[in-house]
Design a protein around this motif. Structure first.
Motif, mmCIF file in Angstrom:
data_model
loop_
_atom_site.group_PDB
_atom_site.id
_atom_site.type_symbol
_atom_site.label_atom_id
_atom_site.label_comp_id
_atom_site.label_asym_id
_atom_site.label_seq_id
_atom_site.Cartn_x
_atom_site.Cartn_y
_atom_site.Cartn_z
ATOM 1 N N ALA A 1 2.942 -0.012 -6.032
ATOM 2 C CA ALA A 1 3.214 1.149 -5.186
ATOM 3 C C ALA A 1 4.675 1.577 -5.277
ATOM 4 O O ALA A 1 4.984 2.765 -5.462
ATOM 5 C CB ALA A 1 2.843 0.836 -3.740
ATOM 6 N N GLY B 1 4.992 1.934 3.279
ATOM 7 C CA GLY B 1 4.218 0.706 3.256
ATOM 8 C C GLY B 1 3.013 0.796 2.334
ATOM 9 O O GLY B 1 2.374 1.844 2.223
ATOM 10 N N ALA B 2 2.693 -0.313 1.670
ATOM 11 C CA ALA B 2 1.578 -0.367 0.723
ATOM 12 C C ALA B 2 0.411 -1.200 1.256
ATOM 13 O O ALA B 2 -0.456 -1.607 0.486
ATOM 14 C CB ALA B 2 2.053 -0.935 -0.610
ATOM 15 N N ASP B 3 0.384 -1.444 2.560
ATOM 16 C CA ASP B 3 -0.723 -2.219 3.123
ATOM 17 C C ASP B 3 -1.932 -1.348 3.456
ATOM 18 O O ASP B 3 -2.920 -1.836 4.006
ATOM 19 C CB ASP B 3 -0.282 -3.013 4.351
ATOM 20 C CG ASP B 3 0.470 -2.181 5.375
ATOM 21 O OD1 ASP B 3 0.639 -0.963 5.153
ATOM 22 O OD2 ASP B 3 0.899 -2.744 6.397
ATOM 23 N N ARG C 1 7.806 -10.193 -2.876
ATOM 24 C CA ARG C 1 7.355 -8.823 -3.142
ATOM 25 C C ARG C 1 8.484 -7.956 -3.684
ATOM 26 O O ARG C 1 8.274 -7.114 -4.567
ATOM 27 C CB ARG C 1 6.782 -8.209 -1.853
ATOM 28 C CG ARG C 1 7.810 -7.997 -0.772
ATOM 29 C CD ARG C 1 7.272 -8.247 0.621
ATOM 30 N NE ARG C 1 6.360 -7.223 1.052
ATOM 31 C CZ ARG C 1 6.696 -6.227 1.871
ATOM 32 N NH1 ARG C 1 7.950 -6.140 2.302
ATOM 33 N NH2 ARG C 1 5.816 -5.346 2.252
ATOM 34 N N ASP D 1 -5.633 -4.976 0.319
ATOM 35 C CA ASP D 1 -4.671 -5.675 1.171
ATOM 36 C C ASP D 1 -5.420 -6.646 2.088
ATOM 37 O O ASP D 1 -6.444 -6.280 2.680
ATOM 38 C CB ASP D 1 -3.881 -4.685 2.017
ATOM 39 C CG ASP D 1 -2.690 -5.345 2.691
ATOM 40 O OD1 ASP D 1 -1.586 -5.288 2.119
ATOM 41 O OD2 ASP D 1 -2.864 -5.931 3.782
ATOM 42 N N ASN E 1 0.031 -5.165 -5.292
ATOM 43 C CA ASN E 1 -0.060 -3.814 -4.734
ATOM 44 C C ASN E 1 1.320 -3.266 -4.382
ATOM 45 O O ASN E 1 1.629 -2.101 -4.636
ATOM 46 C CB ASN E 1 -0.923 -3.812 -3.474
ATOM 47 C CG ASN E 1 -2.405 -3.867 -3.769
ATOM 48 O OD1 ASN E 1 -2.828 -3.751 -4.915
ATOM 49 N ND2 ASN E 1 -3.201 -4.043 -2.735
ATOM 50 N N VAL E 2 2.134 -4.096 -3.756
ATOM 51 C CA VAL E 2 3.470 -3.658 -3.367
ATOM 52 C C VAL E 2 4.287 -3.293 -4.600
ATOM 53 O O VAL E 2 4.941 -2.238 -4.653
ATOM 54 C CB VAL E 2 4.189 -4.750 -2.548
ATOM 55 C CG1 VAL E 2 5.640 -4.364 -2.289
ATOM 56 C CG2 VAL E 2 3.471 -4.987 -1.228
ATOM 57 N N GLY F 1 2.763 -4.515 3.250
ATOM 58 C CA GLY F 1 2.081 -4.764 1.993
ATOM 59 C C GLY F 1 1.992 -6.261 1.758
ATOM 60 O O GLY F 1 3.023 -6.919 1.581
ATOM 61 N N TYR F 2 0.776 -6.798 1.762
ATOM 62 C CA TYR F 2 0.604 -8.256 1.761
ATOM 63 C C TYR F 2 -0.175 -8.749 0.555
ATOM 64 O O TYR F 2 -0.452 -9.930 0.437
ATOM 65 C CB TYR F 2 0.004 -8.673 3.114
ATOM 66 C CG TYR F 2 0.858 -8.082 4.201
ATOM 67 C CD1 TYR F 2 2.111 -8.614 4.477
ATOM 68 C CD2 TYR F 2 0.493 -6.898 4.832
ATOM 69 C CE1 TYR F 2 2.955 -8.014 5.384
ATOM 70 C CE2 TYR F 2 1.332 -6.288 5.745
ATOM 71 C CZ TYR F 2 2.568 -6.857 6.019
ATOM 72 O OH TYR F 2 3.423 -6.252 6.907
ATOM 73 N N TYR G 1 -1.722 7.651 -2.842
ATOM 74 C CA TYR G 1 -0.319 7.285 -2.613
ATOM 75 C C TYR G 1 0.582 8.136 -3.508
ATOM 76 O O TYR G 1 1.581 8.711 -3.045
ATOM 77 C CB TYR G 1 -0.158 5.798 -2.920
ATOM 78 C CG TYR G 1 1.122 5.152 -2.478
ATOM 79 C CD1 TYR G 1 1.283 4.678 -1.182
ATOM 80 C CD2 TYR G 1 2.177 4.963 -3.367
ATOM 81 C CE1 TYR G 1 2.451 4.041 -0.777
ATOM 82 C CE2 TYR G 1 3.350 4.334 -2.981
ATOM 83 C CZ TYR G 1 3.484 3.878 -1.685
ATOM 84 O OH TYR G 1 4.643 3.248 -1.291
ATOM 85 N N ASP H 1 2.558 3.598 6.373
ATOM 86 C CA ASP H 1 2.136 2.211 6.480
ATOM 87 C C ASP H 1 0.797 2.137 7.210
ATOM 88 O O ASP H 1 0.475 3.003 8.018
ATOM 89 C CB ASP H 1 3.207 1.448 7.273
ATOM 90 C CG ASP H 1 3.093 -0.050 7.204
ATOM 91 O OD1 ASP H 1 2.183 -0.597 7.859
ATOM 92 O OD2 ASP H 1 3.916 -0.679 6.520
#
Length: 385
Positions: free
Chosen positions: A306, A257-259, A28, A264, A302-303, A297-298, A276, A170
Motif C-alpha cells: 500500500a 492506513g492499510a488495514d 512494517r 488484514d 499489505n502495508v 495495517g497488520y 486504494y 484507515d
C-alpha cells in the motif's frame, strides 16, 4: 513540472518493539522501505529521502496534557513492567516498553516535519511512514497510539493561519483527531472506516457532525463488514471528494492506513489496492499541498504494498503489477506467498455486498442531508458559484 516530494524515514524505527505477541510490528516500516527501494522509488529525481526528527516537548504541549507526558517519560525509562490505566498505559493495546517516549516522539516529529516541508520548504507532498497515530487523546493512549501526530501537525498549520482538511481511510475511525477539532470550522475531518457498532473504537457514526462553530465539519462514513472496492470508492466519490474540493483547504492531511485490505487479520472490510490506488490518484489530482502519514495495517505485506503504491502515485510513477523477485523471496521467508503489487477490483459475496451497499447508501443520504448544505452551500456561496 513534477511535484517536489519528500519521504520521511528513519533506520531508528528498528530499535523499538511493542512485543512479540503484539499485532503492531515495527518491521512494517522496514519492509515498506525495502519494497520502495527495490522499485527504485528511494532514488527518484525531485524526491528527497529525509530523516525523521524527534518532536520536542514544546511541540507535544500544543495538544497533550503535561502530566500525561510526564508519566509517558517516566514509564519509558523503566526496565520493569509499569501500568497506569488512567492514561491508557500498560494494557494489551498500549504496552509500556523501554524507549517508548522516544519512539512516540520519532513518529510525531516526522509528521511535524512533513507539515513544515509543505509550508516552508516548497514541497508539494511529504509522506511520513511512521505517522498516523489517530487514536491518541490529549491525556490518554489508545489503540496502539501514544501521541497524536496528526493533531500536533494540524495545530502547527492552524498557527500559520491555514485551513486543513483531514482525510482518514484507515479501517478504524480517527477518533482522536475528530475529538481535537470537533468544535472547529478551520479543520474538516473526514473518516471512512469500519462501523463502530461492533468495532474499535466504537465511534465514527453519521450523527457525529461537530459542535458549535464546528457543526458540519466532522464527517463519518461507517462501512459495515464486507464492504468492497466499489463501495469504498463510492463513499470516497460521493462524500469525501466533493466535501474536500468544496472546502478547498490550504493543506490536505491524510492518514493512509492499510488495514482496510481484505486479508488484514484485525478487520472485516474487503478493500484491495485497486480502490486504494484510485483514492490516492484522485487526491493527488486536487493539487493541494499534501501531508501524508501511515497508519494501521497488520498484514506486513499489505502495508508494504500500500505505501509503496502511495509513494509511487505521489511521484507519478507507474509500477509493474508484480512484486520484484528479491522481495518475493524476503516475504516467502516470513511465510507470505503474495507475488502481486496490484490487485484486480474485488467484489464481495452477493448477500454481504447488498447489506454493505444498503448501509453505505443510508450513510451517504444522511451526510448529504446534514453536512452538504453546510460545507457545499457555504463554500460555493463564498466562491460566487
Amino acid at each position: 513540472m513534477p511535484d517536489k516530494t519528500a519521504l520521511i524515514y528513519s533506520h531508528d524505527f528498528a530499535r523499538f518493539s511493542y512485543g512479540d505477541d503484539h499485532p503492531f510490528k515495527i518491521q512494517r516500516f522496514l519492509l515498506a522501505y525495502e519494497l520502495m527501494r527495490q522499485y527504485g522509488l528511494t532514488a527518484l529525481p525531485g524526491a528527497d529521502l529525509l530523516d525523521c526528527p524527534r518532536a520536542t516537548e514544546d511541540d507535544l504541549l500544543t495538544f497533550h496534557d503535561p502530566d500525561y507526558l510526564a508519566r509517558l517519560r517516566e514509564f519509558s525509562a523503566a526496565d520493569e513492567p509499569r501500568a497506569d490505566f488512567r492514561y491508557g498505559l500498560g494494557d494489551l493495546d498500549n504496552p509500556v516498553f523501554r524507549g517508548l517516549y522516544d519512539w512516540a516522539c520519532l513518529g510525531a516529529g516526522g509528521t511535524l516535519e512533513a507539515a513544515r516541508l509543505v509550508t516552508e520548504e516548497g514541497y508539494d507532498i511529504a509522506f511520513n511512514l511512521a505517522g498516523g497515530w489517530h487514536h491518541a487523546h490529549r491525556a490518554k493512549a489508545s489503540g496502539f497510539s501514544y501521541l497524536n501526530d496528526a493533531v500536533l501537525a494540524i495545530n502547527r498549520l492552524l498557527d500559520k493561519g491555514l485551513r486543513v482538511a483531514y482525510l482518514d481511510i484507515d479501517a478504524h475511525h480517527g477518533d482522536g483527531v475528530q475529538e481535537a477539532f470537533y468544535d472547529s470550522d478551520r479543520v474538516l475531518t473526514v473518516s471512512i472506516h469500519e462501523s463502530g457498532i461492533y468495532f474499535f473504537p466504537g465511534t465514527g457514526f453519521e450523527s457525529e457532525v461537530g459542535s458549535g462553530r464546528g457543526r458540519g465539519y466532522s464527517v463519518n462514513v461507517p462501512l459495515v463488514a464486507h464492504a468492497d472496492d466499489a463501495l469504498f470508492m463510492k463513499a470516497f466519490d460521493e462524500v469525501a471528494y466533493p466535501l474536500i474540493a468544496a472546502f478547498n483547504p490550504d493543506v490536505l492531511v491524510t492518514q493512509l492506513g492499510a488495514d482496510t485490505f481484505r486479508t488484514d487479520p484485525l478487520t472485516r472490510l474487503e478493500i484491495t489496492t485497486h480502490s486504494y490506488t484510485y483514492v490516492l490518484r484522485k487526491l493527488k489530482a486536487l493539487k493541494i499541498p499534501w501531508v501524508a502519514v501511515g497508519g494501521g495495517g497488520y498484514n506486513l505485506v499489505n502495508v508494504a504494498r500500500a505505501w509503496t503504491i502511495a509513494w509511487g502515485v505521489m511521484n507519478g510513477v507507474e509500477l509493474p503489477p508484480r512484486l520484484p523477485h528479491p522481495f518475493v523471496e524476503i516475504i516467502a521467508r516470513m511465510g507470505h506467498q503474495n507475488r502481486m503489487l496490484l490487485d484486480a477490483m474485488h467484489w464481495a459475496e452477493e448477500d454481504d455486498r447488498h447489506r454493505a451497499l444498503d448501509a453505505v447508501e443510508q450513510s451517504i443520504a444522511a451526510i448529504r442531508e446534514t453536512i452538504f448544505p453546510i460545507i457545499i452551500g457555504r463554500y460555493d456561496a463564498a466562491s460566487g458559484e
